[in-house]
Every structure is written in C-alpha cells, then in structure tokens.
Design an enzyme around this catalytic site. Structure first.
Site, PDB file in Angstrom:
ATOM      1  N   TYR A 144       0.847  -1.196   0.000  1.00  0.00           N
ATOM      2  CA  TYR A 144       0.000   0.000   0.000  1.00  0.00           C
ATOM      3  C   TYR A 144       0.881   1.245   0.000  1.00  0.00           C
ATOM      4  O   TYR A 144       1.839   1.345   0.776  1.00  0.00           O
ATOM      5  CB  TYR A 144      -0.891   0.007   1.250  1.00  0.00           C
ATOM      6  N   GLU A 233      -3.669   7.471  -3.980  1.00  0.00           N
ATOM      7  CA  GLU A 233      -3.614   6.243  -3.177  1.00  0.00           C
ATOM      8  C   GLU A 233      -3.543   5.039  -4.110  1.00  0.00           C
ATOM      9  O   GLU A 233      -4.400   4.868  -4.978  1.00  0.00           O
ATOM     10  CB  GLU A 233      -4.861   6.149  -2.291  1.00  0.00           C
TER      11      GLU A 233
END
Length: 423
Positions: A144, A233
C-alpha cells in the site's frame, strides 16, 4: 492516538477524513477508473495493459491489443459496488474475470449500453457507455502506498504499508508497526534516499525489484505534483510473479481550487456517467449521494451530514441520501436541493438539519418556504435550525402557515422524521 516508534500516526486519521471528504463532500472532479490509469501511465507509473470499448464492434480489435492468461472486464461508471451490481437486462456484476477471450465479447455485450444499478445509484442506475478490458496480473505480493496533503504536517506525507489490499485504517489500528509515515518537503518531494527507505519497508528487497519500486515511488510524486492532487492512493501496489511492480488500483483526489491550472484535466469529467441526481446537484454546487432509505437529508457540512445519518439510524430510520448544501448556500440552492429530494420516489419525509455558522439560518428558512410553496410539497418536512439568525429563521417558518414540524435539537428532529415515515 496510534504510535509507531516515536512518531504519532496522525496521517492515517487525515487519510480517513480525506477519504470521507472525497466521497461525501468534495465532488467537483471525479474521473473514471481508466482515466486515472491513463494519468498514472502518462507519469511513468506502471499499470496493467488495458483497452477501452465504447462500441460492441470494437471489442475484438481491443482484445488484439491485449495478451494475457486472464482478463478483467469493468463497467466504467462513477459508483461504488460495481462488482455486486446488476444491469437492467438482468445481467449481474459490473466487474468480471475470465480466461476465455470469446467470453469477453459476451460480457461486454451484456454491459455496454445497459444501465448498471448498485446500492449507491438510483433505481434507474447509470448508463454504461465505456468498458475497460485489462490484462489480469499474477500477483505475488501486495503493498500500500499513498501520498496526501496532511494538515497535521502542513504539507504532503507519504504513507506506506507492506499490508496492501486491506483497509488501511484497520491495519493502522491492529498493526501500527506495518505503517510508515514520511513527511515530505513540497519542493523536494521523494528523492532516491526516501524512495529506497520506503521500498525496503514495503519488502522490495531484491535489488532489481527494489530499483523498480524506487522508480514507481518517484513517479507517483511527479503525478501528485503535476495534477495538483490532494491524494494519490495505490492499493495495491503489487509485485508480480514475473518481478514487475505495478499499480493495480488507484484512487485520486483532486484540488478543486486548482481548476484554473488544470482545465484540461477537469474537462475530462463526463457527467453522463454519474448518478443523474448527483450530476444535477453538482450543477448547483450541491453535494449529493443517493442511499437506500426513505428520509431525505438536507444539511450544511459533511460532519453534520454524517452525524445526521447516524442519529437517524439510531432512532430506527434510514437516510435516503447525503445532501450537503455547504456553508455559502443561497436561497435558490435550497430550492434546488428540495426539488431534487422531492423528485426521489424513495423519500417519504425530508429532514433539514442546519447549524448556521457561515450560513445564515434565515436564508435557509426563506429557501425552505419558497421551495415548499413552489413544489407544493406533500411529504412531511422536519426542520431543525441553530446558529446565526436562528430567531429570525424560526419566526419566518412560524409565520409561513406551512405544515412544517420543527425541532430544538438533532435527536428530536430525527425521532420526528422517523415517526413521520411510520405514520
């Protein structure tokens, strides 16, 4: 407050708040998934190979550009829950996986030109005019990465975790040691040292793969700056079985105040892919999201909207929408908000909850009165006002001779709204 090492984990809280704002309040620019992937690709970030189909006859030519053992077919519409949605022709799922190239044509045929209904759309759904066909990647490991503006650090931060593919807030709560937060200098950005340190934390230890990860991180920063992003993101940023580093899914939030610099970017948005009510609301600078319930909500401010929906649920009701009129609302916007709510057949009662700080309660009251009369509102209306000029607002409502139920606080307003539905 969560901690790892000596750092306080403010940024996860900021990320959570920003994610809420992006989906609940700031909705000036929303791009389709393939458009976000194009932005990533244009800045040198590695993404899956994909092709766009806007005509059924182009499906085979699109497939000729792709070569994979498995294909991902996704309806390109602005709504969540596509995978669990259904089409007006009975076909189920706006996201499909198949290893059969011939099956891709059948899936596209069932999606293109049909309306996709999800839990976040109206009952009519959204017309699917574009389909993305992408090469599926063989994922060996998921990580991530996110760059976002964080008020706590007065600028951008890089958030990274080797636990990709998961809800980042859950990771931060249960395994804070798996979160790394790096404040960034807006002028310096992500250099080789920062990128190498983060890539090692993410588990890219093989020298060849690590170099690719460093390259991806630096290009993500380039994208962040080039498009005036509030948030980029990547979840997940994956390592593939053939030793590649690829951004599989991206969520980008744009700074609406930078529209004057990003006119070409903002021109990409296609309002036809939005929920019709949401698209109409945006024309009047209203922030609207359809939901499943029957109590229409008109509020000012995202936080107050969330609280209003929570209180409705706690009192046994169900909100039909999120509608935020903002802090600089005008009387005409209140009218348009009422019109959009009253045209929704699900709405059986309208609950107005306004706390006047910047907004003038008298303006809201005048808008309510005008809308009720022009629309000949026939469903119950519950109003709770507090703050600037509230006394004048309450006087206006009382002297209007309209059938308006008033409340002194939010809990009372929610109870009256729920009761109005039941009766």
């Amino acid at each position: 407050m969560l901690r790892f090492g000596s750092q306080k984990l403010y940024s996860i809280q900021a990320l959570n708040k920003l994610s809420t704002l992006n989906t609940k309040q700031i909705r000036c620019l929303n791009l389709l998934e393939y458009q976000s992937k194009e932005l990533l690709r244009d800045c040198g970030v590695s993404v899956q190979n994909f092709a766009i189909v806007d005509d059924l006859s182009k499906t085979n030519s699109a497939l000729e550009k792709l070569h994979a053992a498995e294909y991902v077919i996704k309806a390109q519409v602005l709504t969540g829950g596509r995978g669990k949605g259904w089409f007006d022709n009975g076909f189920k799922g706006g996201v499909h996986l198949t290893k059969d190239r011939k099956a891709v044509v059948d899936v596209v045929k069932n999606m293109l030109g049909h309306r996709l209904i999800t839990k976040q759309t109206s009952e009519d759904g959204i017309l699917v005019q574009k389909i993305m066909i992408a090469e599926s990647v063989n994922i060996a490991r998921e990580t991530y990465v996110c760059i976002l503006m964080d008020r706590q650090y007065n600028g951008p931060v890089l958030i990274a975790s080797p636990a990709g593919g998961m809800d980042i807030e859950t990771v931060a709560e249960k395994n804070p040691e798996l979160i790394k937060t790096v404040p960034l200098d807006i002028y310096h950005g992500i250099d080789d040292d920062i990128a190498k340190d983060v890539s090692m934390f993410l588990g890219f230890v093989d020298p060849t793969i690590q170099q690719k990860a460093i390259y991806e991180l630096k290009n993500l920063w380039k994208l962040f700056v080039d498009i005036d992003a509030l948030q980029v993101e990547i979840n997940p940023l994956v390592e593939t079985a053939d030793k590649q580093v690829i951004a599989v899914d991206a969520k980008i939030a744009f700074d609406d105040n930078a529209q004057f610099r990003q006119q070409d970017l903002f021109a990409l948005e296609d309002s036809e892919t939005k929920d019709p009510r949401e698209a109409e609301a945006s024309l009047f600078n209203l922030n609207y999201i359809s939901m499943d319930g029957n109590i229409g909500c008109l509020v000012n401010g995202a936080g107050l909207a969330m609280a209003t929906m929570d209180i409705i649920k706690l009192n046994g009701g169900s909100p039909a929408n999120f509608l935020d009129v903002g802090g600089s609302v005008k009387e005409d916007q209140v009218y348009q908000a009422f019109r959009i709510l009253s045209e929704d057949p699900k709405v059986k009662v309208i609950l107005v909850n306004v706390f006047g700080g910047i907004v003038n309660c008298a303006t809201i009251a005048k808008g309510i009165i005008t809308a009720s009369r022009k629309l000949k509102l026939k469903i119950p209306l519950v109003v709770r006002l507090e703050g600037t000029n509230v006394a004048e607002a309450k006087k206006l409502l009382a002297e209007s001779n309209l059938s308006i139920v008033t409340a002194n606080d939010l809990d009372e307003a929610a109870k009256k709204a729920v009761l109005s539905v039941k009766t």
